[in-house]
Design a protein around this motif. Structure first.
Motif, PDB file in Angstrom:
ATOM      1  N   GLU A 231       0.824  -1.205   0.000  1.00  0.00           N
ATOM      2  CA  GLU A 231       0.000   0.000   0.000  1.00  0.00           C
ATOM      3  C   GLU A 231       0.863   1.262   0.000  1.00  0.00           C
ATOM      4  O   GLU A 231       0.580   2.226  -0.722  1.00  0.00           O
ATOM      5  CB  GLU A 231      -0.927   0.005   1.217  1.00  0.00           C
ATOM      6  N   VAL A 232       1.902   1.264   0.830  1.00  0.00           N
ATOM      7  CA  VAL A 232       2.757   2.445   0.930  1.00  0.00           C
ATOM      8  C   VAL A 232       3.528   2.656  -0.366  1.00  0.00           C
ATOM      9  O   VAL A 232       3.677   3.790  -0.837  1.00  0.00           O
ATOM     10  CB  VAL A 232       3.708   2.320   2.142  1.00  0.00           C
ATOM     11  N   ALA A 233       4.014   1.576  -0.974  1.00  0.00           N
ATOM     12  CA  ALA A 233       4.740   1.706  -2.239  1.00  0.00           C
ATOM     13  C   ALA A 233       3.839   2.313  -3.312  1.00  0.00           C
ATOM     14  O   ALA A 233       4.275   3.193  -4.081  1.00  0.00           O
ATOM     15  CB  ALA A 233       5.266   0.348  -2.688  1.00  0.00           C
ATOM     16  N   ALA A 234       2.594   1.868  -3.373  1.00  0.00           N
ATOM     17  CA  ALA A 234       1.661   2.417  -4.363  1.00  0.00           C
ATOM     18  C   ALA A 234       1.368   3.884  -4.080  1.00  0.00           C
ATOM     19  O   ALA A 234       1.335   4.716  -5.003  1.00  0.00           O
ATOM     20  CB  ALA A 234       0.369   1.599  -4.366  1.00  0.00           C
ATOM     21  N   LEU A 235       1.158   4.224  -2.825  1.00  0.00           N
ATOM     22  CA  LEU A 235       0.875   5.609  -2.454  1.00  0.00           C
ATOM     23  C   LEU A 235       2.049   6.516  -2.799  1.00  0.00           C
ATOM     24  O   LEU A 235       1.879   7.558  -3.447  1.00  0.00           O
ATOM     25  CB  LEU A 235       0.581   5.683  -0.954  1.00  0.00           C
ATOM     26  N   LEU A 236       3.245   6.128  -2.403  1.00  0.00           N
ATOM     27  CA  LEU A 236       4.429   6.953  -2.639  1.00  0.00           C
ATOM     28  C   LEU A 236       4.731   7.063  -4.131  1.00  0.00           C
ATOM     29  O   LEU A 236       5.111   8.138  -4.624  1.00  0.00           O
ATOM     30  CB  LEU A 236       5.631   6.386  -1.895  1.00  0.00           C
ATOM     31  N   GLY A 237       4.583   5.953  -4.846  1.00  0.00           N
ATOM     32  CA  GLY A 237       4.864   5.971  -6.272  1.00  0.00           C
ATOM     33  C   GLY A 237       4.021   6.975  -7.025  1.00  0.00           C
ATOM     34  O   GLY A 237       4.490   7.606  -7.975  1.00  0.00           O
ATOM     35  N   GLY A 238       2.790   7.151  -6.578  1.00  0.00           N
ATOM     36  CA  GLY A 238       1.914   8.120  -7.220  1.00  0.00           C
ATOM     37  C   GLY A 238       2.320   9.562  -6.958  1.00  0.00           C
ATOM     38  O   GLY A 238       1.808  10.477  -7.604  1.00  0.00           O
ATOM     39  N   MET A 239       3.245   9.761  -6.035  1.00  0.00           N
ATOM     40  CA  MET A 239       3.727  11.106  -5.711  1.00  0.00           C
ATOM     41  C   MET A 239       5.180  11.313  -6.133  1.00  0.00           C
ATOM     42  O   MET A 239       5.792  12.315  -5.767  1.00  0.00           O
ATOM     43  CB  MET A 239       3.601  11.352  -4.201  1.00  0.00           C
ATOM     44  N   GLY A 240       5.725  10.349  -6.871  1.00  0.00           N
ATOM     45  CA  GLY A 240       7.113  10.462  -7.293  1.00  0.00           C
ATOM     46  C   GLY A 240       8.112  10.122  -6.213  1.00  0.00           C
ATOM     47  O   GLY A 240       9.300  10.463  -6.328  1.00  0.00           O
ATOM     48  N   LEU A 241       7.673   9.428  -5.159  1.00  0.00           N
ATOM     49  CA  LEU A 241       8.542   9.013  -4.062  1.00  0.00           C
ATOM     50  C   LEU A 241       8.645   7.496  -4.068  1.00  0.00           C
ATOM     51  O   LEU A 241       7.919   6.806  -4.785  1.00  0.00           O
ATOM     52  CB  LEU A 241       7.972   9.500  -2.729  1.00  0.00           C
ATOM     53  N   ARG A 242       9.528   6.966  -3.253  1.00  0.00           N
ATOM     54  CA  ARG A 242       9.685   5.516  -3.152  1.00  0.00           C
ATOM     55  C   ARG A 242       9.892   5.132  -1.695  1.00  0.00           C
ATOM     56  O   ARG A 242      10.345   5.949  -0.882  1.00  0.00           O
ATOM     57  CB  ARG A 242      10.885   5.044  -3.980  1.00  0.00           C
ATOM     58  N   PRO A 243       9.586   3.896  -1.342  1.00  0.00           N
ATOM     59  CA  PRO A 243       9.872   3.429   0.015  1.00  0.00           C
ATOM     60  C   PRO A 243      11.368   3.450   0.294  1.00  0.00           C
ATOM     61  O   PRO A 243      12.193   3.421  -0.625  1.00  0.00           O
ATOM     62  CB  PRO A 243       9.325   1.995   0.016  1.00  0.00           C
ATOM     63  N   GLY A 244      11.706   3.481   1.560  1.00  0.00           N
ATOM     64  CA  GLY A 244      13.104   3.354   1.937  1.00  0.00           C
ATOM     65  C   GLY A 244      13.572   1.914   1.790  1.00  0.00           C
ATOM     66  O   GLY A 244      12.830   1.044   1.320  1.00  0.00           O
ATOM     67  N   ARG A 245      14.791   1.673   2.204  1.00  0.00           N
ATOM     68  CA  ARG A 245      15.362   0.331   2.113  1.00  0.00           C
ATOM     69  C   ARG A 245      16.003  -0.047   3.444  1.00  0.00           C
ATOM     70  O   ARG A 245      16.309   0.816   4.258  1.00  0.00           O
ATOM     71  CB  ARG A 245      16.419   0.278   0.996  1.00  0.00           C
TER      72      ARG A 245
END
Length: 280
Positions: A231-245
């Motif tokens: 869910e977070v990856a999809a949300l961030l991706g739509g804003m030009g961001l990505r999850p951390g690692r």
């Protein structure tokens, strides 16, 4: 605000104790984050957001109180002890995730000289709020579909209020991410810095396997974390961001905290310590 639920049906002592441990961690999450949100009162970026986050803080603390009441019921103790449970424990007795005790400047090292600083920014609070509220929504949904009727009913009530917290945070994150390359880069640095502690939101409490086996938790913490990542990856991706690692930074559920929590509790419990018999 949500109202206390009816007394819980009788559970086997081991199961009741494990459920109390699990709910104590969630209550501590809500109390600690509610206090951090309250620290923004009077300092928000605009009056509307200031008032909105103050309201969120009040609701989170109210949710903590309801969960503490349920913990006390499972432990066979009086709900009159709720203040002592909330305010009368040392830091090592708290079970909140470490991310939530971090001060609103992030409590992290500043970026290298010459790069824009995000310390003290509203952006840290918003990133943390987005990550936590998504995790909390999944946790509430898990409780709502579990086999403990009073908890399921309470979870459905809390979820209705928490929906607005999530909407507020995600709307603000989108607004910040759209502020240009420098603003997006600052947000990404925050995400990268806090990612391990965000994964720590899904650190299991002792005895979680007992709760899963008895159907009180239809999904384990690991299963909830997997859904949260998606869910977070999809949300961030739509804003030009990505999850951390990186791996999860755990310890909070076992009482291993940073000095940030001790400082927070010193402030948060100061009034209660003047008169431990007062009601909050």
């Amino acid at each position: 605000m949500a109202q206390p639920q009816a007394a819980a049906p009788r559970l086997a002592p081991e199961v009741a104790a494990r459920l109390a441990d699990h709910l104590l961690a969630a209550a501590d999450d809500e109390l600690v984050l509610g206090h951090r949100h309250a620290e923004w009162t009077g300092f928000g970026p605009d009056i509307e957001s200031d008032i909105a986050l103050s309201s969120v803080a009040q609701e989170e603390i109210g949710h903590a109180r309801l969960l503490y009441q349920m913990v006390l019921g499972l432990q066979g103790r009086s709900e009159e002890e709720v203040d002592r449970l909330a305010f009368g424990r040392p830091p090592q007795a708290f079970r909140n995730a470490v991310l939530l005790e971090r001060p609103n400047d992030g409590g992290l090292e500043p970026p290298p000289e010459g790069e824009p600083s995000w310390r003290g920014e509203w952006g840290f609070t918003i990133v943390r709020m987005v990550l936590y509220d998504r995790a909390d929504a999944i946790r509430l949904e898990t409780w709502a579909s579990g086999g403990h009727a009073p908890l399921a009913a309470l979870a459905r009530t809390l979820a209705r209020e928490e929906r607005y917290h999530r909407l507020f945070a995600e709307t603000w994150l989108e607004r910040l991410a759209a502020g240009g390359p420098a603003a997006a880069a600052r947000l990404q640095r925050v995400l990268d810095a806090v990612w391990g502690e965000a994964l720590g939101l899904f650190e299991a409490t002792d005895g979680e396997a007992v709760l899963v086996a008895h159907g009180l938790l239809p999904r384990s913490s690991a299963e909830q974390a997997e859904r949260w990542r998606d869910e977070v990856a999809a949300l961030l991706g739509g804003m030009g961001l990505r999850p951390g690692r990186g791996p999860a930074a755990t310890g909070g559920r076992a009482g291993r905290h940073t000095p940030d929590l001790a400082a927070l509790l010193e402030e948060m419990t100061s009034v209660w310590r003047l008169d431990p018999e007062a009601r909050w």
